[in-house]
Design a protein around this motif. Structure first.
Motif, PDB file in Angstrom:
ATOM      1  N   UNK A  23       0.814  -1.213   0.000  1.00 12.68           N
ATOM      2  CA  UNK A  23       0.000   0.000   0.000  1.00 12.68           C
ATOM      3  C   UNK A  23       0.851   1.269   0.000  1.00 12.68           C
ATOM      4  N   UNK A  24       2.067   1.170   0.529  1.00 16.98           N
ATOM      5  CA  UNK A  24       2.973   2.322   0.568  1.00 16.98           C
ATOM      6  C   UNK A  24       4.199   2.091  -0.308  1.00 16.98           C
ATOM      7  N   UNK A  25       4.065   1.247  -1.303  1.00 18.61           N
ATOM      8  CA  UNK A  25       5.203   0.808  -2.095  1.00 18.61           C
ATOM      9  C   UNK A  25       5.407   1.655  -3.341  1.00 18.61           C
ATOM     10  N   UNK A  26       6.529   1.421  -4.008  1.00 18.42           N
ATOM     11  CA  UNK A  26       6.774   2.075  -5.294  1.00 18.42           C
ATOM     12  C   UNK A  26       5.745   1.642  -6.328  1.00 18.42           C
ATOM     13  N   UNK A  27       5.266   0.397  -6.201  1.00 22.42           N
ATOM     14  CA  UNK A  27       4.239  -0.080  -7.117  1.00 22.42           C
ATOM     15  C   UNK A  27       2.949   0.727  -6.977  1.00 22.42           C
ATOM     16  N   UNK A  28       2.577   1.057  -5.738  1.00 26.77           N
ATOM     17  CA  UNK A  28       1.387   1.889  -5.525  1.00 26.77           C
ATOM     18  C   UNK A  28       1.618   3.302  -6.050  1.00 26.77           C
ATOM     19  N   UNK A  29       2.816   3.839  -5.845  1.00 27.99           N
ATOM     20  CA  UNK A  29       3.117   5.178  -6.351  1.00 27.99           C
ATOM     21  C   UNK A  29       3.064   5.220  -7.871  1.00 27.99           C
ATOM     22  N   UNK A  30       3.529   4.154  -8.502  1.00 27.76           N
ATOM     23  CA  UNK A  30       3.453   4.086  -9.961  1.00 27.76           C
ATOM     24  C   UNK A  30       1.999   4.061 -10.433  1.00 27.76           C
ATOM     25  N   UNK A  31       1.137   3.387  -9.678  1.00 30.20           N
ATOM     26  CA  UNK A  31      -0.276   3.385 -10.025  1.00 30.20           C
ATOM     27  C   UNK A  31      -0.876   4.781  -9.912  1.00 30.20           C
ATOM     28  N   UNK A  32      -0.488   5.510  -8.889  1.00 35.68           N
ATOM     29  CA  UNK A  32      -0.962   6.890  -8.750  1.00 35.68           C
ATOM     30  C   UNK A  32      -0.571   7.707  -9.976  1.00 35.68           C
ATOM     31  N   UNK A  33       0.664   7.553 -10.418  1.00 37.06           N
ATOM     32  CA  UNK A  33       1.128   8.290 -11.584  1.00 37.06           C
ATOM     33  C   UNK A  33       0.358   7.888 -12.842  1.00 37.06           C
ATOM     34  N   UNK A  34       0.065   6.599 -12.984  1.00 39.53           N
ATOM     35  CA  UNK A  34      -0.636   6.097 -14.174  1.00 39.53           C
ATOM     36  C   UNK A  34      -2.099   6.506 -14.202  1.00 39.53           C
ATOM     37  N   UNK A  35      -2.739   6.512 -13.046  1.00 38.70           N
ATOM     38  CA  UNK A  35      -4.184   6.746 -12.990  1.00 38.70           C
ATOM     39  C   UNK A  35      -4.556   8.195 -12.698  1.00 38.70           C
ATOM     40  N   UNK A  36      -3.599   8.980 -12.195  1.00 38.41           N
ATOM     41  CA  UNK A  36      -3.897  10.343 -11.814  1.00 38.41           C
ATOM     42  C   UNK A  36      -4.565  10.473 -10.464  1.00 38.41           C
ATOM     43  N   UNK A  37      -4.630   9.393  -9.711  1.00 42.67           N
ATOM     44  CA  UNK A  37      -5.217   9.434  -8.379  1.00 42.67           C
ATOM     45  C   UNK A  37      -4.162   9.825  -7.350  1.00 42.67           C
ATOM     46  N   UNK A  38      -4.606  10.555  -6.326  1.00 46.01           N
ATOM     47  CA  UNK A  38      -3.743  10.820  -5.199  1.00 46.01           C
ATOM     48  C   UNK A  38      -3.523   9.553  -4.394  1.00 46.01           C
ATOM     49  N   UNK A  86     -10.122  -0.318 -10.038  1.00 45.55           N
ATOM     50  CA  UNK A  86      -9.250   0.039  -8.923  1.00 45.55           C
ATOM     51  C   UNK A  86      -8.803  -1.197  -8.159  1.00 45.55           C
ATOM     52  N   UNK A  87      -9.722  -2.109  -7.885  1.00 43.99           N
ATOM     53  CA  UNK A  87      -9.368  -3.337  -7.168  1.00 43.99           C
ATOM     54  C   UNK A  87      -8.408  -4.177  -7.998  1.00 43.99           C
ATOM     55  N   UNK A  88      -8.676  -4.281  -9.291  1.00 43.05           N
ATOM     56  CA  UNK A  88      -7.798  -5.074 -10.152  1.00 43.05           C
ATOM     57  C   UNK A  88      -6.390  -4.499 -10.179  1.00 43.05           C
ATOM     58  N   UNK A  89      -6.274  -3.186 -10.291  1.00 44.27           N
ATOM     59  CA  UNK A  89      -4.958  -2.558 -10.319  1.00 44.27           C
ATOM     60  C   UNK A  89      -4.256  -2.691  -8.966  1.00 44.27           C
ATOM     61  N   UNK A  90      -5.008  -2.513  -7.899  1.00 43.86           N
ATOM     62  CA  UNK A  90      -4.422  -2.633  -6.559  1.00 43.86           C
ATOM     63  C   UNK A  90      -3.925  -4.054  -6.333  1.00 43.86           C
ATOM     64  N   UNK A  91      -4.663  -5.022  -6.839  1.00 44.52           N
ATOM     65  CA  UNK A  91      -4.258  -6.420  -6.710  1.00 44.52           C
ATOM     66  C   UNK A  91      -2.965  -6.682  -7.473  1.00 44.52           C
ATOM     67  N   UNK A  95       0.673  -8.022  -6.060  1.00 44.60           N
ATOM     68  CA  UNK A  95       1.440  -9.127  -6.631  1.00 44.60           C
ATOM     69  C   UNK A  95       2.852  -8.687  -7.001  1.00 44.60           C
ATOM     70  N   UNK A  96       2.958  -7.526  -7.643  1.00 42.88           N
ATOM     71  CA  UNK A  96       4.278  -7.041  -8.079  1.00 42.88           C
ATOM     72  C   UNK A  96       5.171  -6.761  -6.884  1.00 42.88           C
ATOM     73  N   UNK A  97       4.605  -6.163  -5.855  1.00 36.01           N
ATOM     74  CA  UNK A  97       5.377  -5.899  -4.634  1.00 36.01           C
ATOM     75  C   UNK A  97       5.832  -7.219  -4.014  1.00 36.01           C
ATOM     76  N   UNK A  98       4.923  -8.202  -3.977  1.00 36.68           N
ATOM     77  CA  UNK A  98       5.275  -9.491  -3.408  1.00 36.68           C
ATOM     78  C   UNK A  98       6.394 -10.166  -4.176  1.00 36.68           C
ATOM     79  N   UNK A  99       6.344 -10.112  -5.495  1.00 39.67           N
ATOM     80  CA  UNK A  99       7.411 -10.731  -6.292  1.00 39.67           C
ATOM     81  C   UNK A  99       8.744 -10.040  -6.041  1.00 39.67           C
ATOM     82  N   UNK A 100       8.711  -8.732  -5.860  1.00 37.75           N
ATOM     83  CA  UNK A 100       9.954  -7.999  -5.615  1.00 37.75           C
ATOM     84  C   UNK A 100      10.517  -8.316  -4.234  1.00 37.75           C
ATOM     85  N   UNK A 101       9.656  -8.433  -3.245  1.00 38.76           N
ATOM     86  CA  UNK A 101      10.110  -8.623  -1.870  1.00 38.76           C
ATOM     87  C   UNK A 101      10.298 -10.102  -1.493  1.00 38.76           C
TER      88      UNK A 101
END
Length: 251
Positions: A23-38, A86-91, A95-101
Motif C-alpha cells: 500500500x505504501x510501495x513504489x508499485x502503488x506510487x506508480x499506479x498513482x502516476x498512471x491513474x492520476x489518483x492521489x 481500482x481493485x484489479x490494479x491494486x491487486x 502481486x508485483x510488490x510481493x514478487x519484488x520482496x
C-alpha cells in the motif's frame, strides 16, 4: 506445538507488515502516476473498492479508523477510477510488490496453502473488507498468491480489531493515540504518528497510561478473535506456518 491463539500472535507482525506493505510501495506510487489518483484516493478505491460503488459512509464504516471527512474526500476524489478497475490494479500492485520482496523466499507455496485454509475457514461477520478481498480471485504464481493471502488475512485481523476497539468503548482517535510502540505498523513509531497517518487534526490530547493499557487489552482481544481461523490448521500446520512466517529479513 503452538495453539491457535499463539499462532495468531506469532504471525500477526509479519502478516501486517508484508500483507500491507504494498500500500505504501513504489508499485502503488506508480499506479498513482498512471491513474492520476492521489495516494489516499488510490488507497480507498483500491482497498475498499471490494465493497462496490457505495456511499462514502459505507467505506467509513469498514475502514473505521479514519475521519469520515477524509474518507469521503478521498473516495469521491477517486471516483474517476471505477471500483472494479481500482481493485484489479491494486491487486496487481500487491502481486508485483510481493514478487519484488518475496521472490527469493522459499516456501511461498506452503504459506499460500496454509493461509488459504485460514482464510477459507474464517467467519466474515464484522469484517466486510476481509469478505470482499477473500472473494477476489487468487493468482497461480505462489509468491503472488502468498502475498495476496497475507493481505486477505490482514483484512480479517483489521475487521476483528475494529470490533475489539469499539467494544471496549474507544473512539478511533483515542485508539490511534493510545497505540504503544509495539503495536504500530509500517514504520509508524508512536500513537501521535498513528493519528497523523489517519489524518486526525492536531493538537492531540494527552493519553493516560491506563488508556494505553486498555488499548493493549483490545490487542489481546483481537488475538483471541483471530484464534478460531487458525484452528482450521492442524498442530503440525500451525508449527509450520509460524516457522515459515519468520521473515524478519524481508523489508
Amino acid at each position: 506445538m503452538v495453539d491457535s491463539k499463539s499462532t495468531a500472535v506469532a504471525v500477526k507482525g509479519t502478516i501486517g507488515r508484508l500483507g500491507g506493505g504494498f500500500m505504501l510501495s513504489r508499485e502503488a506510487k506508480e499506479l498513482c502516476a498512471r491513474t492520476g489518483l492521489g495516494p489516499r484516493e488510490l488507497y480507498f478505491r483500491g482497498r475498499c473498492g471490494v465493497l462496490g460503488e457505495v456511499d462514502a459512509d459505507v467505506v467509513t464504516s469498514a475502514a473505521v479508523f479514519f475521519p469520515p471527512s477524509h474518507v469521503r474526500e478521498s473516495w469521491e476524489g477517486g471516483r474517476k477510477l471505477p471500483v472494479e478497475e481500482a481493485v484489479a490494479l491494486y491487486t496487481t500492485a500487491c502481486h508485483a510488490w510481493g514478487r519484488r520482496k518475496l521472490g527469493a523466499v522459499e516456501g511461498c507455496d506452503r504459506i499460500a496453502h496454509l493461509l488459504e485454509k485460514v482464510a477459507g475457514a474464517a467467519s466474515v461477520l464484522g469484517s466486510p473488507l476481509f469478505a470482499g478481498w477473500r472473494a477476489v480471485p487468487l493468482p497461480d504464481d505462489p509468491v503472488a498468491r502468498a502475498t495476496q493471502l497475507m493481505h486477505v488475512v490482514r483484512e480479517l485481523r483489521g475487521g476483528l480489531h475494529a470490533i475489539a476497539i469499539l467494544s471496549m468503548g474507544f473512539d478511533p482517535l483515542t485508539a490511534a493515540l493510545a497505540t504503544d510502540h509495539e503495536g504500530t505498523p509500517l514504520g509508524i513509531s508512536s500513537g501521535q504518528d498513528m493519528a497523523r497517518f489517519f489524518t486526525w487534526p492536531e493538537p492531540y490530547p494527552a493519553v493516560p497510561e491506563e488508556t494505553v493499557a486498555r488499548r493493549r487489552e483490545a490487542e489481546e482481544l483481537t488475538d483471541e478473535l483471530m484464534a478460531p481461523a487458525f484452528a482450521a490448521l492442524t498442530d503440525a500446520e500451525r508449527d509450520e506456518l509460524v516457522t515459515l512466517m519468520r521473515l524478519g529479513h524481508v523489508r
